[in-house]
Enzyme design. Sequence first.
Site, PDB file in Angstrom:
ATOM      1  N   SER A   1      67.742 -14.300  15.515  1.00 36.26           N
ATOM      2  CA  SER A   1      68.553 -15.207  14.690  1.00 36.26           C
ATOM      3  C   SER A   1      69.408 -16.172  15.512  1.00 36.26           C
ATOM      4  O   SER A   1      70.545 -16.473  15.153  1.00 36.26           O
ATOM      5  CB  SER A   1      69.414 -14.405  13.699  1.00 36.26           C
ATOM      6  OG  SER A   1      68.584 -13.662  12.815  1.00 36.26           O
TER       7      SER A   1
ATOM      8  N   HIS B   1      56.175  -8.353  21.531  1.00 42.07           N
ATOM      9  CA  HIS B   1      57.116  -8.715  20.462  1.00 42.07           C
ATOM     10  C   HIS B   1      57.246  -7.540  19.495  1.00 42.07           C
ATOM     11  O   HIS B   1      56.281  -6.823  19.249  1.00 42.07           O
ATOM     12  CB  HIS B   1      56.611  -9.970  19.737  1.00 42.07           C
ATOM     13  CG  HIS B   1      57.629 -10.549  18.813  1.00 42.07           C
ATOM     14  ND1 HIS B   1      57.860 -10.034  17.557  1.00 42.07           N
ATOM     15  CD2 HIS B   1      58.504 -11.573  18.970  1.00 42.07           C
ATOM     16  CE1 HIS B   1      58.832 -10.740  16.981  1.00 42.07           C
ATOM     17  NE2 HIS B   1      59.239 -11.670  17.814  1.00 42.07           N
TER      18      HIS B   1
ATOM     19  N   GLU C   1      65.424  -8.567  22.387  1.00 45.26           N
ATOM     20  CA  GLU C   1      65.435  -8.908  20.968  1.00 45.26           C
ATOM     21  C   GLU C   1      65.749  -7.664  20.143  1.00 45.26           C
ATOM     22  O   GLU C   1      64.832  -6.888  19.815  1.00 45.26           O
ATOM     23  CB  GLU C   1      64.078  -9.469  20.552  1.00 45.26           C
ATOM     24  CG  GLU C   1      63.689 -10.718  21.289  1.00 45.26           C
ATOM     25  CD  GLU C   1      62.728 -11.571  20.467  1.00 45.26           C
ATOM     26  OE1 GLU C   1      63.060 -12.721  20.206  1.00 45.26           O
ATOM     27  OE2 GLU C   1      61.675 -11.055  20.063  1.00 45.26           O
TER      28      GLU C   1
ATOM     29  N   GLY D   1      64.929 -12.389  12.549  1.00 40.49           N
ATOM     30  CA  GLY D   1      64.603 -12.907  11.225  1.00 40.49           C
ATOM     31  C   GLY D   1      65.528 -12.436  10.127  1.00 40.49           C
ATOM     32  O   GLY D   1      65.239 -12.604   8.939  1.00 40.49           O
TER      33      GLY D   1
ATOM     34  N   GLY E   1      62.818 -17.838  16.893  1.00 42.56           N
ATOM     35  CA  GLY E   1      61.815 -17.844  15.834  1.00 42.56           C
ATOM     36  C   GLY E   1      62.124 -18.918  14.802  1.00 42.56           C
ATOM     37  O   GLY E   1      61.843 -20.096  14.996  1.00 42.56           O
ATOM     38  N   GLY E   2      62.728 -18.513  13.707  1.00 42.51           N
ATOM     39  CA  GLY E   2      62.942 -19.402  12.558  1.00 42.51           C
ATOM     40  C   GLY E   2      63.557 -20.748  12.902  1.00 42.51           C
ATOM     41  O   GLY E   2      63.109 -21.801  12.420  1.00 42.51           O
TER      42      GLY E   2
ATOM     43  N   GLU F   1      57.259  -7.397  16.419  1.00 47.94           N
ATOM     44  CA  GLU F   1      56.297  -7.411  15.306  1.00 47.94           C
ATOM     45  C   GLU F   1      54.937  -6.885  15.770  1.00 47.94           C
ATOM     46  O   GLU F   1      54.220  -6.236  15.004  1.00 47.94           O
ATOM     47  CB  GLU F   1      56.200  -8.825  14.725  1.00 47.94           C
ATOM     48  CG  GLU F   1      57.461  -9.190  13.949  1.00 47.94           C
ATOM     49  CD  GLU F   1      57.808 -10.662  13.943  1.00 47.94           C
ATOM     50  OE1 GLU F   1      56.943 -11.503  14.211  1.00 47.94           O
ATOM     51  OE2 GLU F   1      58.986 -10.969  13.656  1.00 47.94           O
TER      52      GLU F   1
ATOM     53  N   ASN G   1      59.038 -19.318  19.314  1.00 47.29           N
ATOM     54  CA  ASN G   1      57.981 -18.443  18.798  1.00 47.29           C
ATOM     55  C   ASN G   1      57.753 -18.829  17.340  1.00 47.29           C
ATOM     56  O   ASN G   1      58.544 -18.474  16.480  1.00 47.29           O
ATOM     57  CB  ASN G   1      58.416 -16.975  18.909  1.00 47.29           C
ATOM     58  CG  ASN G   1      57.426 -16.037  18.256  1.00 47.29           C
ATOM     59  OD1 ASN G   1      56.290 -16.423  17.969  1.00 47.29           O
ATOM     60  ND2 ASN G   1      57.844 -14.803  18.016  1.00 47.29           N
ATOM     61  N   TRP G   2      56.668 -19.559  17.115  1.00 46.43           N
ATOM     62  CA  TRP G   2      56.424 -20.053  15.749  1.00 46.43           C
ATOM     63  C   TRP G   2      55.797 -19.000  14.836  1.00 46.43           C
ATOM     64  O   TRP G   2      55.584 -19.257  13.662  1.00 46.43           O
ATOM     65  CB  TRP G   2      55.528 -21.293  15.811  1.00 46.43           C
ATOM     66  CG  TRP G   2      56.258 -22.537  16.226  1.00 46.43           C
ATOM     67  CD1 TRP G   2      57.599 -22.673  16.422  1.00 46.43           C
ATOM     68  CD2 TRP G   2      55.685 -23.827  16.497  1.00 46.43           C
ATOM     69  NE1 TRP G   2      57.898 -23.958  16.788  1.00 46.43           N
ATOM     70  CE2 TRP G   2      56.733 -24.683  16.841  1.00 46.43           C
ATOM     71  CE3 TRP G   2      54.389 -24.323  16.486  1.00 46.43           C
ATOM     72  CZ2 TRP G   2      56.527 -26.033  17.166  1.00 46.43           C
ATOM     73  CZ3 TRP G   2      54.170 -25.642  16.817  1.00 46.43           C
ATOM     74  CH2 TRP G   2      55.238 -26.501  17.148  1.00 46.43           C
ATOM     75  N   LYS G   3      55.429 -17.862  15.395  1.00 49.86           N
ATOM     76  CA  LYS G   3      54.775 -16.805  14.599  1.00 49.86           C
ATOM     77  C   LYS G   3      53.616 -17.411  13.805  1.00 49.86           C
ATOM     78  O   LYS G   3      52.911 -18.273  14.322  1.00 49.86           O
ATOM     79  CB  LYS G   3      55.805 -16.107  13.699  1.00 49.86           C
ATOM     80  CG  LYS G   3      57.064 -15.704  14.459  1.00 49.86           C
ATOM     81  CD  LYS G   3      57.939 -14.760  13.701  1.00 49.86           C
ATOM     82  CE  LYS G   3      59.225 -14.539  14.468  1.00 49.86           C
ATOM     83  NZ  LYS G   3      60.028 -13.467  13.925  1.00 49.86           N
TER      84      LYS G   3
END
Length: 254
Positions: free
Chosen positions: A212, A95, A167, A173, A233-234, A97, A10-12
């Site tokens: 994470s 998600h 999640e 994150g 993600g990151g 977010e 997930n590159w956001k």
Amino acid sequence: MSRRRFLAANWKMHKTIGEAVAFAREFLPLVKGADAEIAIAPPFPALAALGEALAGSNVALAAQNVHDQPSGAFTGEVSTAMLADVGCAWAIVGHSERRSLFGETDEFIARKAAALFAAGLRPIVCVGETLAEREAGRTFAVLEAQLAGSLAAVPAARAAELVIAYEPVWAIGTGRTATPEQAQEAHAMIRTWLRGRFADAADAIRIQYGGSVKPENAAELMAQPDVDGALVGGASLEPASFARIVLAREGASS
Ligand code: PEP
């Protein structure tokens, strides 16, 4: 039942078209022949170019979001048909977010998941508790409510194609990962809930862990019996880092 591991990036709101294509060039040789299903969800503007760069590879294209309606006056939104047209196989819905920053409800997420199935795509439905909810002992109640609401319209015949991402919001994150035991406890609860809702199909449904995930912790998380992959993600933004996660194995981490 053996479930094929599924790793999704997930590159956001990261990466231009050029950066996405450059990532694919470096990443694809690293994961060629990997024993796992892989997908990348870039921002909308990079979908077409990344799709071309991934064509013929073992990495699928995914979207980070979708609207439930087929067309109309929904400024800024994208339909399932548009995602299918650009080559998406998957879309992330619900998600945290989207839930917390954009006010998405379980009912809206349920409609998105149903629309994806109707269009021949598959949803990755995210659920997870906040730190306050965990500390109040409400993790299972929160997960049950999110599952019941978000999965309310999944067609029974397609249930095995569903993917859930657990999640915990406090791990997204933040660099603070759930322990393998915490992840397994939540995944086992989700699996039990899925058995009640979808009977036999529940054992085929992949449950990803997200929050994470890094090359250093991926193997031990995915060694848990009900952790069937990861939503990353990151650590998915660098080709080598995401490839190490895809290739992670218990006893041979990183
Ligand atoms: C996510 O965005 O779904 C996620 C899990 O992010 P991170 O890996 O950066 O915690």
